[in-house]
Design an enzyme around this catalytic site. Structure first.
Site, short mmCIF file in Angstrom:
data_model
loop_
_atom_site.label_atom_id
_atom_site.label_comp_id
_atom_site.label_asym_id
_atom_site.label_seq_id
_atom_site.Cartn_x
_atom_site.Cartn_y
_atom_site.Cartn_z
N ASP A 43 0.82 -1.25 -0.07
CA ASP A 43 0.02 -0.26 -0.06
C ASP A 43 0.98 1.24 -0.08
O ASP A 43 2.20 1.23 -0.44
CB ASP A 43 -0.99 -0.13 1.12
CG ASP A 43 -2.40 0.76 1.06
OD1 ASP A 43 -1.96 1.72 0.53
OD2 ASP A 43 -3.38 0.20 1.04
N HIS A 60 2.04 1.91 -3.16
CA HIS A 60 1.21 3.09 -3.77
C HIS A 60 1.85 4.61 -3.74
O HIS A 60 0.81 5.40 -3.83
CB HIS A 60 -0.23 3.11 -3.06
CG HIS A 60 -0.81 1.60 -3.32
ND1 HIS A 60 -1.92 1.29 -2.83
CD2 HIS A 60 -0.53 0.60 -4.08
CE1 HIS A 60 -2.48 0.01 -3.33
NE2 HIS A 60 -1.36 -0.39 -3.93
#
Ligand SMILES: *[C@@H]1O[C@H](CO)[C@@H](O)[C@H](O)[C@H]1NC(C)=O
Ligand SMILES: *[C@@H]1O[C@H](CO)[C@@H](O)[C@H](O)[C@H]1NC(C)=O
Length: 385
Positions: A210, A233
């Site tokens: 993430d 991310h």
């Protein structure tokens, strides 16, 4: 508690120390026994009048622990080996942290060791993509109300949820921290910062499933310098505006950093239909992108997994944002994307010296909605075409 919590050998090496007095106590004298139950160690960690130093130089299993201050003097947590978390979520009995440092001033966490969260089975139980109020899984390391402290030369591996979480910390530095988890491990944010100030993260190497670093509400004076992110991310301010009573964000600097094969580079994200909020004075400078899908992104319609029923505009006001000296390659053509809110358009956005190509040398585009950036220097892609 079961076998997983056995701390047989750990207990031999955990030391309680009062660094003020220069004394070091072996925990055995505080009642921890070979094959002892982890609760005994928790008792040691929560002794409020003592300070703690722990040295572990091999791999040991450790159940959830809270190291609770306040303490009389400085505390050193020195980890030289690997601590392994129980892999089953049930062992945590709903606790949202594995190793929790709380209410400590002048803490040093160091030693080159590894916090191994053993997240593989927990990731399969993660239901956050389907449920916005999903089951809480434990984070590897939590810093709650920590002040004037340093975290250096440690690794967090395969956390079940976020790797490192800060809540209401002040003047906390991270140096040479390594974070690793597979690209497809869900919600394994590297470092999440919440309601904190004077936080510096330098020379970190973060590859996870993430955000490498996410900066939530109520943060001020956060500097991220020389961080390498990927896979992951990207580095995000937000997401903001999901909850009522979020506090303003200001004074964020992300500089000298590199993104490799990430979904996003530098990003500000707010939810649609949000309560009123603000995010200002955010600067992203001297950044290299290598094969990044969305290198520069403001997304005020952030709604992962289509969890939003109400699509009315975000009311989080974004202002005084700089994107400067950002270069490299985008894995999509649309390298710059500013989707600002119709109800509170972005203000004072400065875009300077941008040179992003589609793969090696292809042309890139930008999209701008509800924003009129001020530009200078090189503009590749052309700003707001
Ligand atoms: C944190 O970063 C800021 C901005 O770069 C810098 O002024 C400050 O000295 C840093 N603090 C520490 C303790 O390194
Ligand atoms: C830009 O960042 C790199 C690290 O990625 C650093 O070595 C360099 O000194 C920085 N340049 C400036 C002008 O700060």
């Amino acid at each position: 508690m079961g076998k997983n919590f056995s701390i047989a050998t750990v207990s031999l090496l955990l030391l309680l120390a009062s660094t003020n007095a220069g004394q070091v106590f072996d925990v055995k004298s505080y009642g921890a026994k070979p094959n002892g139950d982890i609760t005994q160690v928790q008792t040691l960690f929560t002794l409020k009048t003592n300070c703690l130093e722990s040295c572990v130089s091999r791999a040991y299993e450790l159940g959830p622990v809270t190291l609770l201050g306040p303490c009389k003097g400085a505390i050193e947590f020195n980890l030289q080996g690997t601590l392994q978390s129980p892999s089953d979520v049930e062992s945590f009995k709903g606790k949202d942290g594995w190793v929790v440092f709380e209410k400590i001033d002048s803490l040093t966490v160091s030693g080159g060791g590894v916090f191994d969260g053993k997240g593989q089975t927990a990731w399969q139980k993660n239901n956050c993509a389907k449920e916005s109020n999903c089951d809480k899984l434990p984070m590897n390391i939590r810093f709650n109300f920590i002040t004037n402290s340093i975290v250096q030369d440690i690794t967090s591996k395969d956390s079940k949820f976020f790797h490192i979480n800060l809540l209401e910390c002040k003047n906390l530095q991270f140096q040479h921290v390594t974070i690793t988890a597979p690209a497809d491990s869900p919600n394994t944010d590297g470092i999440h910062i919440g309601r904190s100030s004077q936080i510096n993260i330098t020379n970190a190497n973060i590859g996870t499933g993430d955000d490498c670093i996410s900066i939530g509400d109520g943060n001020h004076d956060i500097t991220i310098n020389q961080v390498t992110c990927g896979p992951g991310h990207g580095i995000s301010v937000g997401s903001l505006g999901k909850y009522e009573n979020e506090q303003p964000v200001s004074g964020i600097r992300v500089i000298g950093s590199t993104f490799i094969n990430t979904d996003n580079g530098v990003r500000i994200k707010t939810w649609p239909a949000s309560p009123v909020g603000t995010a200002s004075d955010m600067h992203f400078e001297n950044i290299t992108m290598k094969n990044v899908a969305n290198p520069i992104l403001i997304d005020q319609n952030y709604c992962p997994n289509k969890q939003c029923s109400n699509e009315s505009p975000s009311k989080v006001k974004i202002s005084n944002v700089g994107f400067k000296d950002i270069r490299g390659t985008s894995s999509t053509q649309e390298a710059v994307k500013f989707i600002c809110s119709k109800s509170v358009p972005c203000q004072q956005v400065v875009v300077a010296d941008i040179d992003l190509t589609y793969k090696e040398g292809g042309s890139t585009t930008s999209t701008c909605v509800n924003v009129q950036p001020t530009t200078s220097g090189k503009q590749n892609p052309p700003a707001c075409t």
